[in-house]
Design an enzyme around this catalytic site. Structure first.
Site, PDB file in Angstrom:
ATOM      1  N   ARG A  15       0.837  -1.206   0.000  1.00 14.65           N
ATOM      2  CA  ARG A  15       0.000   0.000   0.000  1.00 14.65           C
ATOM      3  C   ARG A  15       0.872   1.256   0.000  1.00 14.65           C
ATOM      4  O   ARG A  15       0.984   1.944  -1.007  1.00 14.65           O
ATOM      5  CB  ARG A  15      -0.940  -0.014   1.231  1.00 14.65           C
ATOM      6  CG  ARG A  15      -2.143   0.916   1.130  1.00 14.65           C
ATOM      7  CD  ARG A  15      -1.878   2.389   1.335  1.00 14.65           C
ATOM      8  NE  ARG A  15      -1.323   2.687   2.670  1.00 14.65           N
ATOM      9  CZ  ARG A  15      -0.871   3.877   3.020  1.00 14.65           C
ATOM     10  NH1 ARG A  15      -0.873   4.885   2.151  1.00 14.65           N
ATOM     11  NH2 ARG A  15      -0.369   4.074   4.224  1.00 14.65           N
ATOM     12  N   HIS A 206       6.558   4.490  12.763  1.00 16.07           N
ATOM     13  CA  HIS A 206       6.646   4.485  11.293  1.00 16.07           C
ATOM     14  C   HIS A 206       7.704   5.507  10.873  1.00 16.07           C
ATOM     15  O   HIS A 206       7.525   6.703  11.065  1.00 16.07           O
ATOM     16  CB  HIS A 206       5.263   4.850  10.726  1.00 16.07           C
ATOM     17  CG  HIS A 206       5.189   4.897   9.233  1.00 16.07           C
ATOM     18  ND1 HIS A 206       4.397   4.042   8.502  1.00 16.07           N
ATOM     19  CD2 HIS A 206       5.802   5.704   8.327  1.00 16.07           C
ATOM     20  CE1 HIS A 206       4.520   4.312   7.205  1.00 16.07           C
ATOM     21  NE2 HIS A 206       5.364   5.330   7.079  1.00 16.07           N
ATOM     22  N   HIS A 208      10.711   7.017   8.018  1.00 16.03           N
ATOM     23  CA  HIS A 208      11.249   7.129   6.657  1.00 16.03           C
ATOM     24  C   HIS A 208      12.755   7.299   6.753  1.00 16.03           C
ATOM     25  O   HIS A 208      13.273   7.780   7.760  1.00 16.03           O
ATOM     26  CB  HIS A 208      10.616   8.316   5.926  1.00 16.03           C
ATOM     27  CG  HIS A 208       9.211   8.030   5.493  1.00 16.03           C
ATOM     28  ND1 HIS A 208       8.616   8.615   4.404  1.00 16.03           N
ATOM     29  CD2 HIS A 208       8.268   7.200   6.000  1.00 16.03           C
ATOM     30  CE1 HIS A 208       7.380   8.171   4.260  1.00 16.03           C
ATOM     31  NE2 HIS A 208       7.142   7.314   5.226  1.00 16.03           N
ATOM     32  N   CYS A 239       6.132   9.784   0.732  1.00 23.00           N
ATOM     33  CA  CYS A 239       4.845  10.460   0.633  1.00 23.00           C
ATOM     34  C   CYS A 239       4.851  11.492  -0.485  1.00 23.00           C
ATOM     35  O   CYS A 239       5.647  12.425  -0.463  1.00 23.00           O
ATOM     36  CB  CYS A 239       4.525  11.142   1.957  1.00 23.00           C
ATOM     37  SG  CYS A 239       3.018  12.094   1.898  1.00 23.00           S
TER      38      CYS A 239
END
Lengths: 302, 302
Positions: A15, A206, A208, A239
């Site tokens: 996703r 989460h 990055h 993103c």
């Protein structure tokens, strides 16, 4: 130094990873990717999202994905709004992910609402989902820095998390959306959240890897008692609405770090790398994870 | 979580970085690289090494480098043996780096001696250098894992460090030569060393980023009280004698992590990135550090 004995990796590649690929990845390739990932042992995975195919054409095949990939493990569909949740209710998937940005500007640029407006909209929807027995994961974006507003206040993050707890969510996935958090900030925020949130609420981090701090931040979060981590196979993703953001931390590098410190995850490296190798042929973004590169250098993949 | 307020970065790119470049980097380019690095504010730097030009042709211009680059800061020359030290004594450089591998097999493959034989050879040489007022840095290779012998025992590392202390060295640079150390092992080994070594001995950590754990390991070492780190501009380097080893942790990414946590280093990012951009045109290895890539993506370098 105390570290958890076990940790869960929530695979978000299908996703959050693929959503940011420019070219459409064929549905059959997505399904094969997910099936290969499942062979590696993931018990929790974001499969797809119910968003407008006009805005995110990559996710236009979400019903097909679900029809082929649902199983007894915890499969999430991202449902950013009421329309998405309605589509979810028509499937047999019983796990959803909603999201909100702590920063108003970020939230407005993403979903045309202030953070408070988003929370107000989600409140009855989440309550309804919980009454129906769904597992609800709330993804908290820009929990450290916002690309428009800069540093985000810890207390604002806590307030959003507490709202979601009040609505009855099962999990909070707290994200450094633009990869700017430092290990020190990670320890501080997650220590605060661990202290202030209910122990029954699953708390997930989460990260990055924009500035190379993905693994350092996971190591820091482990020290704050966090034992759930989102990660994306191959480091896919980033993103599109956050300028400067680049890939999610790569699942295989997270797995290596956790395993090498004796932290059990139930995930196997070899089938994971096979899934990464498979999807690498279907995406434009080169796979830069260390574990995949080491495997390629060792001649395991050609 | 306690972190130091200040940390020192020892720039090893001109020596440890360039030494592993296959093609000869012109002497003028090396000198320009070093001068650009010095503009960034480094007070300690490995400039070159006195090794056999037959074995390491890249370092055949070491006397020329010294003639152009010595200044009031702490400039190191690596001198792996008596012959190297003799060459050093003929220059005005007053800082040397010697090295030994904790693992016998690694040491033998590098310098044809067991670890104990290396230490025996170095003992009178170091004492002589100390009597003459030199600053002696001892680089301890394979302090975590050996590519031939596997996991290295903490007590063996401590024993080598204590020997060097007994010989009178000023600094111990303890290295994860093949980039296999975990943040947990880093915390454990450096906590032990901090506890057992004299506080007057400078303790430095040297990490490779082979498995993406360079920054996580530095963050872990900071928590163990270490505040000195070797790093290589652009992430240049890696050990040619250690199969599978890849680049040193990139100075600019280390600097970003330290600065973003408020740890002072005295190093400026912009001139550092200019030095990296400069040397990128003279080396085969692509520069993969996050800070340099972010700067390039932002159009700062073309």
């Amino acid at each position: 130094m105390e570290l958890p004995e076990r940790a869960s990796i929530i695979e978000v590649g299908p996703r959050d990873g693929l959503q940011n690929e420019r070219n459409f990845v064929e549905t059959a390739a997505k399904i094969e990717f997910i099936k290969k990932l499942k062979k590696a042992g993931f018990q929790e995975m974001e499969l797809t999202s119910f968003v407008s195919p006009k805005w995110v054409p990559q996710m236009k095949d979400s019903e097909e994905i679900l029809a082929s990939c649902l199983d007894a493990t915890r499969n999430f569909v991202l449902t950013p709004n009421e329309r998405g949740i309605q589509r979810l209710l028509e499937t047999s998937c019983r796990n959803t992910a909603v999201f909100v940005g702590v920063s108003d500007t970020f939230n407005q640029k993403n979903i045309n609402k202030t953070t408070a407006e988003s929370l107000d909209e989600l409140k009855p929807l989440i309550r309804d989902l919980k009454n129906k027995g769904y597992f609800v994961r709330a993804c908290i974006s820009t929990a450290f820095y916002c690309p428009y507003e800069g540093k985000v206040d810890e207390q604002d993050v806590l307030a959003v998390c507490e709202k979601f707890e009040e609505f009855g969510v099962d999990e909070l996935s707290v994200a450094d959306t633009i990869g700017m958090a430092t290990p020190k900030e990670v320890f501080e925020l997650f220590s605060l959240l661990k202290h202030r949130l209910r122990s029954a609420t699953l708390l997930t981090a989460h990260f990055h890897d924009t500035r190379g701090l993905g693994l350092a931040n996971i190591f820091s979060a482990l020290q704050a008692g966090v034992n759930r981590f989102d990660a994306s196979a191959g480091g896919l993703g980033g993103c599109p609405f956050a300028p400067g953001a680049s890939g999610n931390v790569a699942t295989e590098d997270v797995l290596h770090m956790l395993s090498s410190m004796g932290i059990q995850t139930g995930i196997q490296m070899e089938p994971l790398l096979e899934a990464v190798d498979y999807i690498s042929r279907h995406v434009a973004k080169p796979i830069e994870s260390r574990q995949y590169r080491l495997a390629r250098n060792a001649g395991i993949f050609s």
